[in-house]
Design an enzyme around this catalytic site. Structure first.
Site, PDB file in Angstrom:
ATOM      1  CE1 TYR A 133      -4.318   0.985   0.615  1.00 25.85           C
ATOM      2  CE2 TYR A 133      -3.178   2.874   1.260  1.00 25.85           C
ATOM      3  CZ  TYR A 133      -4.560   2.156   1.057  1.00 25.85           C
ATOM      4  OH  TYR A 133      -5.667   2.907   0.981  1.00 25.85           O
ATOM      5  CE  LYS A 200      -4.628 -14.299   2.069  1.00 28.65           C
ATOM      6  NZ  LYS A 200      -5.567 -15.407   1.907  1.00 28.65           N
ATOM      7  CG  ASP A 249      -8.783 -15.852   3.543  1.00 30.96           C
ATOM      8  OD1 ASP A 249      -7.852 -15.779   4.436  1.00 30.96           O
ATOM      9  OD2 ASP A 249      -8.744 -17.099   2.894  1.00 30.96           O
ATOM     10  CG  ASP A 273      -7.979   0.604   2.762  1.00 28.25           C
ATOM     11  OD1 ASP A 273      -8.405   1.541   2.963  1.00 28.25           O
ATOM     12  OD2 ASP A 273      -7.970   0.301   1.201  1.00 28.25           O
TER      13      ASP A 273
END
Ligand code: NAI
Length: 382
Positions: A133, A200, A249, A273
């Site tokens: 990012y 992740k 997730d 985000d």
């Protein structure tokens, strides 16, 4: 007296400020009899700064923020035209505002897409300075991308297509740990039950996986008295805060299905985000979403929405997000009773169903009122 440095902001900024500031001041004066009050000192940024100084983000503003401790800002438009960086991103980088903190709670009466929005009470600590990012990337077929890909192919022996666009995802121990440290400290200080590291790491082992490992390290090294892992808790441990981790997730599913299991969430820049907005949607969207960007020195509170140019100047904006950011600021300086007063007043006004248009569309039988009137309603119910 505490000095709050404030930036009015562009677009709906002046309107939401005009509605918000009297509420914040009145909450303080109604709550405390010891004469305490906030001193507001305006700093220029955005269009107003450009009109007065020829500069969208004057050095004077950055210097004042760099030596201040509390600030509040309205939304700033990224100036259109070549060569301008986002003023928000510039401020975050120059002031090293490394933690973006967004609490998410439900106000009774708002229609939500989930069944039990009342169980949503979380606070996201998002790393704000690194990760993909941070914007270190090169376009497909650019000379820089080609050079980097050649290096990767020739020296590192990895197979990347020559015409790929490429981005870099740096994540460091220092920056990950200082973010998780802030989240853990918040949980301990506020007697919250858990901190969940979201990552992740199953796929991106050296970055996201490292974030997870560094998070557990800070907990073990610096919070041994107060924080324990889920395994320790399962073995009969009893410390006030549990640190756990979830793959991003899976966490997205879990916060929908079992919101009561999550309290503080500490996460990387990009995951943060996404989850911040997804959680805001569970409780009614951006109009009631406060936030703060913090370094170790300054806390810059802000509404999380932008300048809403299509409704600017029309008395339609919801000032709730800025007002709640004010409540967050009051809590930050230890004036929590005044913050409670503001949040209770907002709840009362929402229950009365006289709200700004964005909320009216989510409340059955609501009457739409303007930005100014909504602020006045909140003020009257303090
Ligand atoms: P936006 O948040 O301004 O608007 C998105 C949608 O939400 C629009 O439909 C808008 O009308 C609505 N909305 C936003 N705030 C509202 C409020 N308080 N009450 C009622 N409705 C509201 O996002 P957008 O359109 O992507 O960005 C517009 C400008 O704002 C851009 O120049 C962007 O760079 C800037 N921006 C600044 C931010 C900041 O200063 N922190 C954050 C996000 C965007």
């Amino acid at each position: 007296m505490d000095t709050v440095l404030y930036i009015e902001g562009d677009g709906i900024g002046p309107e939401v400020w005009a509605a918000a500031r009297p509420v914040i001041d009145e909450a303080v004066s109604k709550t405390y009899t010891d004469g305490r009050k906030l001193e507001w000192l305006e700093l220029l940024a955005g269009q107003k700064a450009f009109d007065q100084t020829g500069d969208y983000l004057p050095q004077e503003t950055l210097d004042a923020l760099a030596s201040g401790t509390i600030g509040m800002k309205g939304p700033l438009q990224t100036p259109v035209g070549g060569g301008f960086r986002s003023l928000n991103v510039t401020m975050r980088q120059v002031l090293d505002l490394y933690a973006c903190i967004r609490p998410i709670r439900y106000f009774k009466g708002i229609e939500s897409p989930v069944k039990r929005p009342d169980l949503v009470d979380m606070i996201v600590f998002r790393e704000n300075t690194e990760d993909v990012y941070a914007g270190i990337e090169w376009a497909s077929n650019s000379p820089e991308a080609k050079r980097l890909i050649e290096f990767l192919r020739d020296e590192m022996k990895v197979d990347v297509d020559l015409d790929a666009g490429v981005g870099i995802k740096p994540m460091t121990s220092m920056r990950s740990k200082r973010l998780v440290r802030k989240a853990l400290q918040h949980a301990v200080d506020n007697k919250l039950p858990s901190v969940t590291l979201s990552h992740k790491g199953n796929i991106m082992k050296c970055t996201e996986g490292a974030f997870r490992a560094w998070g557990y390290e800070v907990a073990a090294e610096e919070f041994a008295e107060t924080v324990m892992t889920e395994t320790e808790a399962g073995n009969g441990g009893s410390k006030p805060v549990i640190i756990k981790d979830r793959i991003a997730d899976a966490l997205f599913q879990n916060v929908l299905m079992y919101p009561e299991q999550y309290s503080v969430i500490a996460t990387t820049n990009l995951n943060g985000d996404y989850i911040s907005d997804a959680l805001a949607a569970q409780v009614g969207g951006l109009g009631l979403a406060p936030g703060v960007n913090m370094s170790d020195q300054i806390a810059l509170f802000e509404a999380t929405h932008g300048t809403a140019p299509t409704i600017a100047g029309k008395d339609m904006a919801n000032p709730g997000s800025l007002i709640l950011s004010g409540a967050m600021m009051l809590r930050h300086i230890g004036w929590g009773e005044a913050a409670d007063r503001i949040e209770n007043a907002i709840e009362t006004v929402i229950a009365s169903k006289k709200v700004t248009v964005d909320l009216a569309s989510q409340i059955e039988g609501a009457t739409t009122i303007g930005c100014k009137a909504f602020g006045e309603q909140i003020l009257a119910n303090l």
